[in-house]
Design an enzyme around this catalytic site. Structure first.
Site, short mmCIF file in Angstrom:
data_model
loop_
_atom_site.label_atom_id
_atom_site.label_comp_id
_atom_site.label_asym_id
_atom_site.label_seq_id
_atom_site.Cartn_x
_atom_site.Cartn_y
_atom_site.Cartn_z
N LYS A 305 0.88 -0.95 0.15
CA LYS A 305 0.07 0.03 0.04
C LYS A 305 0.79 1.41 0.06
O LYS A 305 1.63 1.40 0.95
CB LYS A 305 -0.92 -0.18 1.43
CG LYS A 305 -1.77 1.24 1.31
CD LYS A 305 -2.91 0.76 2.53
CE LYS A 305 -4.09 1.85 2.27
NZ LYS A 305 -5.17 1.44 3.30
N GLU A 409 -19.67 -4.27 10.57
CA GLU A 409 -20.55 -3.47 11.63
C GLU A 409 -21.60 -4.39 12.21
O GLU A 409 -22.15 -4.16 13.46
CB GLU A 409 -21.23 -2.45 10.54
CG GLU A 409 -20.49 -1.42 10.09
CD GLU A 409 -19.63 -1.74 8.98
OE1 GLU A 409 -18.88 -0.88 8.63
OE2 GLU A 409 -19.66 -2.95 8.42
N ARG A 437 -25.62 -0.98 7.68
CA ARG A 437 -25.23 -2.34 7.33
C ARG A 437 -25.53 -3.14 8.70
O ARG A 437 -25.66 -4.46 8.52
CB ARG A 437 -23.50 -2.54 7.26
CG ARG A 437 -23.21 -1.59 6.15
CD ARG A 437 -21.81 -1.62 5.63
NE ARG A 437 -21.72 -2.89 4.83
CZ ARG A 437 -20.55 -3.22 4.43
NH1 ARG A 437 -19.31 -2.48 4.84
NH2 ARG A 437 -19.99 -4.51 3.56
#
Length: 688
Positions: A305, A409, A437
């Protein structure tokens, strides 16, 4: 630059300096153009894409680190596939900038996340190469299974390949595992690229690894493994019976020998990996074999990344997090800009105005630490958004009171429910849009059980550059219909501190608090938080007796709507309209007494909320007054019944009419229409 513009040879006779060589990137107008390039050219193209992202996003801001890690992957995929007949589904989309560049949007990358510019994530409306438009994580595999099975079901004449790219934390989401289970059960022929950029992974181990990959993907050898299992069980002389008794242990031993990716293999997926995600040749070889396998295949790749940008690439986990997104003008000539450039980007001089008020997120995080110090039962829970929700402050100060469940979540709310059952005081800090969610867990596991869980909903309202996938537009409406829950919203950062104390001292069920992204109003923070009586509002500005009949107005704000209401009242000053401003503070239970008082003393009630009108705060006011038999004229101001685009909040507020000037205009127009009706001059306008 046009493909026809060729550089002059060095040392040309006219004495002019030869122009710079044409970049490969300038030759790419669409993904089909990659099919003409050699692998060496494809590798060079990937680096050109990376440089372009560093230069462009470093200037205008946007998602950064994850995109630098997917340059080779995007090039490899588009060099092998025929998009859009073949489908590439990018999880979240904040790692899809290279994909956008390669699919005809290079020249517009400088507009990304800006009002009227490219969408921050994939967008069906933006390009035929964007297969879906999700901005929430962990959905790509589920989409891909549905797309491929849909192709098989409808019998499309041209049935394309389907690839899902997941990573950057997306595999921590439960829906990804649900899709993996379904695809394995169905034998859906698709490829999942697991873009692993968050940990140290052993690299491709060379010939042996390639051999195992061939074994797993070659159908003859794949079926041969099953043959070996069966053959051993048929051996004579009691040997086969002994193998039969070994049962599952035999199967696991054989599978472990033939395939290292045991977890995936157990779910009937073929596993390939770990592949160097920055080696175009290795990627193309692995993807080519995976696409030809005609079964569920995962290609596990290792990427960095922030690849190619030293502060991110060499900064460890801290560097990766810091450079997940770049701020405008944060990079100059490929390196981080100094403070002067950042100041210039913010539109300030070095002798700028005093420091801005603290962010709501920071105020919440610091207040939560104080509440944890006050009450040992209080804990904080996040779903992979520690800094985004301010819980990083708690994580650093009191790590034993901090919990991160990953991008899950649903589990965050179930975890909070379990802790509440044992007497803890859990605070689930989740963005308004992400809390959607976990709706079933809110309904079934918290509200139905009347558990003491606090929902701290950051990013309520229009959040800006991230657009419709991240706007917190619906939480008032989707929570207000649930029994046993209390809903409140602070008008400023001081009230946020008071409301957090109120929520944590409330012992009669769940309580939800919404607050916006960005800076506070500059209100002085309280030295000692106080509890607010549940279901009570307050009047902030008295209208007085200045208005004649038909010209008395009460503006009732909720959350950020209070500031808009106060500013609109100033706009109406001098128009011979008596304006009262009230802060409702609670949307449920609503202060019925205050609403009745305002209805009795005013000719028009105006509700102001930064949420959708359908089922929102304004609807709550109307329902409350209608039940008492007092149904006054009500004008509701809020967000429209559509998804609002991306852009700076000020621009979005102007677009949807959520500004003091527009509110004042609507109030004045409603008053004028009312007077025309009273005098017989014309019909009244029906308020929105």
């Amino acid at each position: 630059m046009s493909r026809k513009n060729k550089p002059k040879a060095a040392g040309s006779s006219d004495g002019e300096q030869a122009p710079a060589p044409v970049r490969l990137l300038d030759r790419i107008e669409g993904p089909a153009d990659l099919h003409e390039l050699s692998e060496q050219e494809l590798a060079a193209l990937a680096q050109e894409v990376r440089n372009y992202i560093i230069d462009t996003v470093g200037e205008i801001g946007g998602h950064f680190g994850a995109n630098l890690g997917t340059c080779e992957l995007a090039v490899a995929l588009h060099s092998l596939l025929e998009s859009p007949t073949d489908k590439i589904v990018w999880d979240v989309g904040h790692q899809a900038y290279p994909h956008k560049i390669l699919t005809g949007r290079r020249e517009r990358l400088g507009t990304i996340r800006q009002y009227g510019g490219l969408a921050p994530f994939c967008s069906i409306a933006e390009s035929k190469h964007d297969i879906m438009g999700a901005g929430h994580a962990s959905t790509s595999i589920g989409y891909a299974v549905g797309i491929k099975e849909g192709m098989r079901h409808v019998g499309a004449e041209t049935e394309g390949k389907v690839v899902a790219v997941i990573g950057d934390g997306g595999m921590t989401g439960g829906v990804a595992f649900e899709a993996i289970s379904q695809a394995g059960g169905l034998g859906t022929p698709l490829v999942v690229v697991l873009n692993d950029n968050g940990m140290s992974i052993a690299p491709n181990v060379g010939a042996l690894s390639r051999y195992f990959n061939r074994v797993r993907l070659n159908p003859k050898l794949w079926h041969a493994r099953a043959g070996v299992e069966g053959g051993l069980k048929s051996l004579p002389g009691g040997i086969g019976a002994a193998f039969e008794r070994l049962g599952p242990h035999l199967k696991e031993s054989i599978k472990a020998f033939w395939a290292p990716g045991l977890w995936w293999e157990e779910l009937d997926w073929a596993y390939m990996g770990v592949i160097d995600g920055h080696d175009v040749r290795a990627l193309r070889e692995a993807l080519r074999e995976a696409l030809a396998a005609e079964r569920p295949v995962v290609v596990h790749i290792a990427t960095v990344k922030g690849k190619g940008f030293a502060p991110a690439e060499e900064g460890g986990l801290e560097g990766m997090e810091k450079w997940h997104a770049a701020k405008p003008m944060s990079i100059v000539n490929g390196i981080p800009a100094g403070p002067a450039a950042a100041t210039k980007a913010a539109g300030r001089t070095l002798k700028a105005a005093p420091p801005p008020p603290p962010q709501y997120t920071q105020v919440f995080g610091e207040a939560l630490v104080s509440e944890c110090e006050r009450d040992e039962r209080v804990v904080g829970i996040t779903a992979a958004m520690n800094s985004g929700t301010g819980l990083s402050i708690l994580q650093k100060a009191m790590p034993d009171r901090y919990f991160d469940v990953g991008i899950a979540e649903q589990q965050a709310i179930l975890f909070a429910a379990g802790m509440s059952l044992q007497g803890a005081k859990p605070v689930a800090a989740i963005y308004s849009t992400f809390l959607q969610r976990a709706y079933d867990q809110i309904v079934h596991d918290v509200c139905l059980q009347r558990l003491n869980v606090v929902f701290a909903m950051d990013r309520a309202g229009l959040v800006g550059d991230d657009g419709p996938t991240h706007h917190g537009a619906f939480d008032i409406a989707y929570l207000r219909c649930l029994p046993n829950v209390v809903l409140m919203a602070p008008r400023d950062e001081a009230m946020l501190v008071h409301m957090l104390r109120t929520a944590l001292t409330h012992d009669d069920g769940p309580i939800a608090m919404r607050y916006p992204r960005g800076e506070g109003t500059g209100a002085e923070l309280p030295a000692q938080p106080r509890e607010i009586p549940i279901g009570t509002g307050e009047i902030l500005r008295e209208g007085g007796a200045g208005g004649s009949a038909g010209r008395r107005v009460a503006l009732i704000g909720y959350g950020t709507g209070v500031g808009k209401a106060l500013a609109a009242a100033e706009e109406l000053h001098g128009r011979e309209i008596a304006v009262t401003v009230a802060d409702a503070r609670f949307a449920k239970p609503i202060d019925a007494g205050l609403m009745a008082q305002l209805a009795a003393e005013h000719d028009l009630l105006v509700t102001v909320e930064e949420g959708v009108l359908a089922g929102g705060f304004g609807s709550a006011v109307w329902e409350t007054l209608n039940e008492t038999g007092a149904a006054p004229r009500i004008l509701r101001v809020g967000l429209p019944d559509r998804y609002v685009t991306h852009g700076k909040p000020a621009l979005l507020h102007e677009e949807v009419g959520f500004t003091a000037e527009r509110i004042a205009e609507r109030v004045a127009a409603a008053i004028s229409a009312r007077r025309r009706t009273i005098t017989g001059a014309g019909p009244a306008i029906v308020g929105a």
